[in-house]
Design a protein around this motif. Sequence first.
Motif, PDB file in Angstrom:
ATOM      1  N   ALA A  13       0.823  -1.210   0.000  1.00  0.00           N
ATOM      2  CA  ALA A  13       0.000   0.000   0.000  1.00  0.00           C
ATOM      3  C   ALA A  13       0.859   1.263   0.000  1.00  0.00           C
ATOM      4  CB  ALA A  13      -0.927  -0.002   1.223  1.00  0.00           C
ATOM      5  N   ALA A  14       1.970   1.230   0.732  1.00  0.00           N
ATOM      6  CA  ALA A  14       2.837   2.397   0.821  1.00  0.00           C
ATOM      7  C   ALA A  14       3.980   2.355  -0.183  1.00  0.00           C
ATOM      8  CB  ALA A  14       3.412   2.508   2.239  1.00  0.00           C
ATOM      9  N   ASN A  15       4.383   1.156  -0.568  1.00  0.00           N
ATOM     10  CA  ASN A  15       5.543   1.001  -1.452  1.00  0.00           C
ATOM     11  C   ASN A  15       5.282  -0.174  -2.388  1.00  0.00           C
ATOM     12  OD1 ASN A  15       8.043   1.073  -2.658  1.00  0.00           O
ATOM     13  ND2 ASN A  15       9.218   0.688  -0.786  1.00  0.00           N
ATOM     14  N   PRO A  16       4.577   0.069  -3.494  1.00  0.00           N
ATOM     15  CA  PRO A  16       4.155  -1.028  -4.377  1.00  0.00           C
ATOM     16  C   PRO A  16       5.337  -1.805  -4.959  1.00  0.00           C
ATOM     17  CG  PRO A  16       3.011   1.015  -4.907  1.00  0.00           C
ATOM     18  CD  PRO A  16       4.096   1.376  -3.961  1.00  0.00           C
ATOM     19  N   ALA A  17       5.096  -3.102  -5.149  1.00  0.00           N
ATOM     20  CA  ALA A  17       6.071  -3.971  -5.808  1.00  0.00           C
ATOM     21  C   ALA A  17       5.482  -4.444  -7.130  1.00  0.00           C
ATOM     22  CB  ALA A  17       6.406  -5.169  -4.918  1.00  0.00           C
ATOM     23  N   VAL A  18       6.341  -4.612  -8.124  1.00  0.00           N
ATOM     24  CA  VAL A  18       5.899  -5.143  -9.414  1.00  0.00           C
ATOM     25  C   VAL A  18       6.793  -6.305  -9.797  1.00  0.00           C
ATOM     26  CG1 VAL A  18       4.986  -2.926 -10.211  1.00  0.00           C
ATOM     27  CG2 VAL A  18       7.364  -3.555 -10.716  1.00  0.00           C
ATOM     28  N   VAL A  19       6.289  -7.160 -10.650  1.00  0.00           N
ATOM     29  CA  VAL A  19       7.052  -8.299 -11.143  1.00  0.00           C
ATOM     30  C   VAL A  19       8.053  -7.793 -12.174  1.00  0.00           C
ATOM     31  CG1 VAL A  19       6.942 -10.502 -12.357  1.00  0.00           C
ATOM     32  CG2 VAL A  19       5.147  -9.882 -10.707  1.00  0.00           C
ATOM     33  N   ILE A  59      11.163  -9.507  -8.388  1.00  0.00           N
ATOM     34  CA  ILE A  59      10.312  -8.334  -8.176  1.00  0.00           C
ATOM     35  C   ILE A  59      11.156  -7.086  -7.949  1.00  0.00           C
ATOM     36  CG2 ILE A  59       8.478  -9.740  -7.156  1.00  0.00           C
ATOM     37  CD1 ILE A  59       9.349  -8.505  -4.444  1.00  0.00           C
ATOM     38  N   GLU A  60      10.492  -5.945  -8.052  1.00  0.00           N
ATOM     39  CA  GLU A  60      11.115  -4.657  -7.760  1.00  0.00           C
ATOM     40  C   GLU A  60      10.171  -3.837  -6.909  1.00  0.00           C
ATOM     41  OE1 GLU A  60      12.007  -2.760 -11.432  1.00  0.00           O
ATOM     42  OE2 GLU A  60      13.764  -4.001 -11.867  1.00  0.00           O
ATOM     43  N   LEU A  61      10.718  -3.115  -5.947  1.00  0.00           N
ATOM     44  CA  LEU A  61       9.943  -2.164  -5.159  1.00  0.00           C
ATOM     45  C   LEU A  61      10.037  -0.790  -5.799  1.00  0.00           C
ATOM     46  CD1 LEU A  61      10.999  -3.166  -1.523  1.00  0.00           C
ATOM     47  CD2 LEU A  61       8.795  -3.603  -2.614  1.00  0.00           C
ATOM     48  N   LYS A  62       8.969  -0.031  -5.670  1.00  0.00           N
ATOM     49  CA  LYS A  62       8.970   1.310  -6.253  1.00  0.00           C
ATOM     50  C   LYS A  62      10.059   2.172  -5.623  1.00  0.00           C
ATOM     51  CE  LYS A  62       6.047   5.373  -7.003  1.00  0.00           C
ATOM     52  NZ  LYS A  62       4.704   5.972  -6.788  1.00  0.00           N
TER      53      LYS A  62
END
Length: 432
Positions: A13-19, A59-62
Amino acid sequence: MDPYLYYLIELSAANPAVVAEDIYTVNGELLLARSAPLDEKTCLALQGKTLALPLANSIELKTVITSGDLLQHLLGTIRSTEYFQALAEQKHPLSSLEPVCAKLSDLPLLQQYLTVMAAQMNDLYQRTLCVSLWALYIAQEMRLPAAESGEIFWAAIAHDIGMLHIDPQILHKSEKLTAEDWLHIQSHVEIARSILMDVPGLSAEIVAAVSEHHERCDGTGYPLAKVESELSIAGQILAVADSIVGIYFNRFKAQGRRWREVIPILEMNRAAYLYRSCDIVTTMILRSELPLPNVVHGSGVPEFAERMLQQNLQLQNWFTQLRDCLTSVGYTHGDRKLHALQNVIFHIATTFKGSMLFKEDLRESLESMAGKEGNSITQAVADASLRQEEMKFHLQRLSRMVQMYISSGDAKDPKILRKIEEGFTNISGRIK
């Protein structure tokens, strides 16, 4: 669910992760495609699946902790800690941190783990910062080359990332931990080693040090019960740095006590650590010239002395029970794990024999203080009190080790196992 996945979902919610890379099972089934968000809904596809690659690698964090962020966090730790301030002023300038922190920008996987740790297990992150400062300062005091000191610093930064994969229900359990719980917690070392082996830019020496941070020179550590000749200098430095911080955070910080009080405990554990590092730590603490902690005085003296007397008697009885339990079976059993337990009780006997805890003059002094109000408890008696607490810690630790041995199914001789179980009956209630 892997706890790390749980932490990522909470953080999303605070720091989105994407594949960042397609996520497959070991059988080649595509679970999540590149660019998909990693949230509670998409994570359902991962549950119960064995992934081809660890999730963190895909994955990567924003937003992640940068080299500059890490530097500021370390500086914040120094500025908020009287002891670290004194060190920085005397011999370890703040400018020496910038070069070692710069490496983080080349370690994206470690950036991710530190970011998740700082957000979801902040107490562990704060401890990690302290361990890293201690490890770096000890290495510098030993006059190791800058590159080697830097590697020890990075081993300290990475040493506990495996804890992010440990079940938080066990970590926060209020009741007594079982032998299985302890084994699960101890697995964080192997988890960290496995993660770090595949991180580009981390040397084999860093991975080895992380693998050894719970090993002890006298063979009483884990996971492999190595001895001093089998351990790296980096691993031994990290081990003592991690232990110092553990002692301080677990026993002293909440009581407002000072780093100075680590010294008598460290001295009682010299056989477990690289002797030179113990001397260096003691010198560093004394060099800081911080004032000694307040000791008990006035009307509190008799109660303090009486409490020490009672604890001293309890510890002697506990030690005797453990010694008899482990040595009554003899030494020709050929059971390596049982030999290790017997070595621990011998280590405890040797350590505390020289500590004055069971000496008559200490008992006489306490009895005198318990009978009347005095001006204050001397620093020597205050240090003896800390040593008693350390003995309690060692006896609890050995009791847990015996409990784990009994429940492991690894005992070679059923008759010897039954005898140890019988001897351990009256001891198990003391474990907390």
